[in-house]
Design an enzyme around this catalytic site. Structure first.
Site, PDB file in Angstrom:
ATOM      1  N   LYS A  14      -8.583  -6.026  -7.754  1.00 42.71           N
ATOM      2  CA  LYS A  14      -9.915  -5.821  -7.187  1.00 42.71           C
ATOM      3  C   LYS A  14     -10.880  -6.872  -7.734  1.00 42.71           C
ATOM      4  O   LYS A  14     -10.926  -7.137  -8.943  1.00 42.71           O
ATOM      5  CB  LYS A  14     -10.424  -4.419  -7.530  1.00 42.71           C
TER       6      LYS A  14
ATOM      7  N   LYS B 268      -3.788   1.770   6.830  1.00 44.50           N
ATOM      8  CA  LYS B 268      -3.808   2.991   6.032  1.00 44.50           C
ATOM      9  C   LYS B 268      -3.694   4.165   6.988  1.00 44.50           C
ATOM     10  O   LYS B 268      -4.475   4.281   7.939  1.00 44.50           O
ATOM     11  CB  LYS B 268      -5.084   3.060   5.192  1.00 44.50           C
TER      12      LYS B 268
END
Length: 339
Positions: free
Chosen positions: A120, A227
Site C-alpha cells: 500500500k 473483487k
C-alpha cells in the site's frame, strides 16, 4: 435478484425471504494485527444458505445502493451452485499495509511462502519518501525473484502518479494498481509511462463504476483487479472479465475466511489466471471465524467452501449495537434487491 449484463440490469433467480437470511445471520467483529484501510476491527455478517455459508461485509462508508450489490453476491454464493473450478489451488500475495519500513519483515512473516507482495502506498498523511522506504524494504525482504506490486487506491493525481512510478521503478514493479482515480487519468498515465513497461491495473475503476467495462474500452489499463462481493457475485465478475478481454487478478475486500472462500471460487473459475491473487488477507487478522483460518500455506489457498466454527462465532460476536446496525443495513439492502 438482479444482475448486470451487457451494460444493463437483468433478472436472475428470486432472492430468498429476509426471514430466511436472518434466521442464521451472525455479526462478527474481527481485530486486525495492523491498522488497514482506516480500521482496526473488521465487521461482517455471516449467514447460511442451501449451498453453505456466505458473507455480507460492505465497508461502512458505502451507501445502501452500493452495499446491496454485496448482498446480491452473498445470496448468490449461499443459494446458487457456483461455476466449476478449473484449478484446485490459488497462489496468493502478501499484503503490506502502509506501515513503517522497519515493520515490513514482521508483516511479511505472517504470509507463509508467498512469492508476491502488494504494498500500500499514497497513504494520507505520509509522503513519497515513506512509500519508497516501504517498497525498498519489501524488495529487500522478497529478494530479486520476488514479485512486488503497489496499490495507491486512486490517491495520486496524474503528475504525482507519474513522478511516483519513476521513483519506485527501480524496485522492478510487477504492476501499479489504481494509481489515479479516473479512467481518463489512468489512460493518460498509461501513455506517459508506457515506455517503462510498468503495467497499470484498475480496481476502483471496475468495482465502483456504473460501467465496469469503461476502463477496458478506453484502453486505460493492462489488467483488472476484481473483487467478488463488490461486483455482485462470481458469475457477474466472470462476465466482466470475459467482456473486458484483459488479464485479471482476484483480490479480497478484507473479508473473513468465508468471504475469502467466495473469492477463491472466482479465481478458481477464471479461464486464465496469470497473477497471484490478493486473497491471503486473513493473515492481517489476529482472529477469524474458521479454524483454521483460510491463510496461505506455501503461498497457496485450497479451493473449496469453508464453514465457520460455532465457538469462534460466539467469541467474536459483535456488540448488540453493532449487530442491530448491521441487520438493519442488511434489511434495507434486501428491500432494494426486491425492488
Amino acid at each position: 435478484m438482479r444482475r448486470w449484463q451487457d451494460g444493463r440490469v437483468t433478472d436472475a433467480p428470486a432472492i430468498p425471504p429476509l426471514a430466511e437470511i436472518l434466521a442464521s445471520a451472525r455479526v462478527v467483529a474481527l481485530p486486525l494485527a495492523t491498522r488497514f484501510r482506516g480500521v482496526d476491527v473488521r465487521e461482517a455478517v455471516l449467514f447460511e444458505g442451501p449451498e453453505g455459508w456466505t458473507e455480507f461485509s460492505p465497508f461502512a462508508e458505502y451507501d445502501d445502493a452500493e452495499a446491496s450489490t454485496w448482498l446480491a453476491a452473498a445470496i448468490d454464493y449461499g443459494w446458487m451452485p457456483q461455476p466449476a473450478p478449473v484449478r484446485n489451488e490459488i497462489h496468493v500475495n502478501a499484503t503490506v499495509p502502509a506501515v513503517a519500513a522497519a515493520s515490513v519483515p514482521e508483516v511479511l512473516a505472517r504470509y507463509d511462502g508467498c512469492r508476491t507482495a502488494k504494498v500500500k502506498v499514497a497513504e494520507r498523511g505520509q509522503t513519497l519518501a515513506d512509500d519508497i522506504a516501504r517498497v525498498r524494504a519489501v524488495r529487500e525482504a522478497m529478494g530479486p525473484e520476488g514479485r512486488v506490486r503497489i496499490d495507491a487506491n486512486g490517491a495520486w493525481n496524474l503528475d504525482e502518479a507519474e513522478h511516483a512510478i519513476h521513483a519506485l521503478a527501480e524496485f522492478d514493479l510487477e504492476y501499479v494498481e489504481q494509481p489515479c482515480a479516473t479512467v481518463d487519468e489512468l489512460g493518460e498515465l498509461r501513455r506517459r509511462v508506457g515506455y517503462m513497461d510498468v503495467p497499470i491495473a484498475a480496481d476502483e475503476s471496475v468495482r465502483k463504476a456504473e460501467d465496469p467495462l469503461a476502463v477496458a474500452r478506453a484502453g486505460a489499463a493492462d489488467l483488472l483487479v476484481v473483487k467478488v462481493q463488490p461486483l455482485g457475485g462470481v458469475r457477474r465478475a466472470l462476465e466482466i472479465v470475459a467482456r473486458a478481454g484483459l488479464p485479471a487478478v482476484v483480490s479480497s475486500a478484507l473479508d473473513t475466511s468465508v468471504g475469502l472462500a467466495m473469492g477463491v471460487t472466482l479465481a478458481a473459475a477464471l479461464p486464465a489466471l496469470e497473477y497471484d491473487c490478493g486473497l491471503g488477507t486473513a493473515s492481517l487478522f489476529t482472529a477469524d471465524v474458521c479454524a483454521p483460518a483460510l491463510t496461505p500455506k506455501g503461498g497457496v489457498l485450497t479451493v473449496g467452501r469453508v464453514t465457520p466454527d460455532a465457538a469462534l462465532l460466539d467469541e467474536h460476536a459483535a456488540s448488540v449495537e453493532q449487530r442491530d446496525r448491521w441487520l438493519a443495513r442488511l434489511t434495507r439492502c434486501h428491500a432494494l434487491l426486491q425492488g
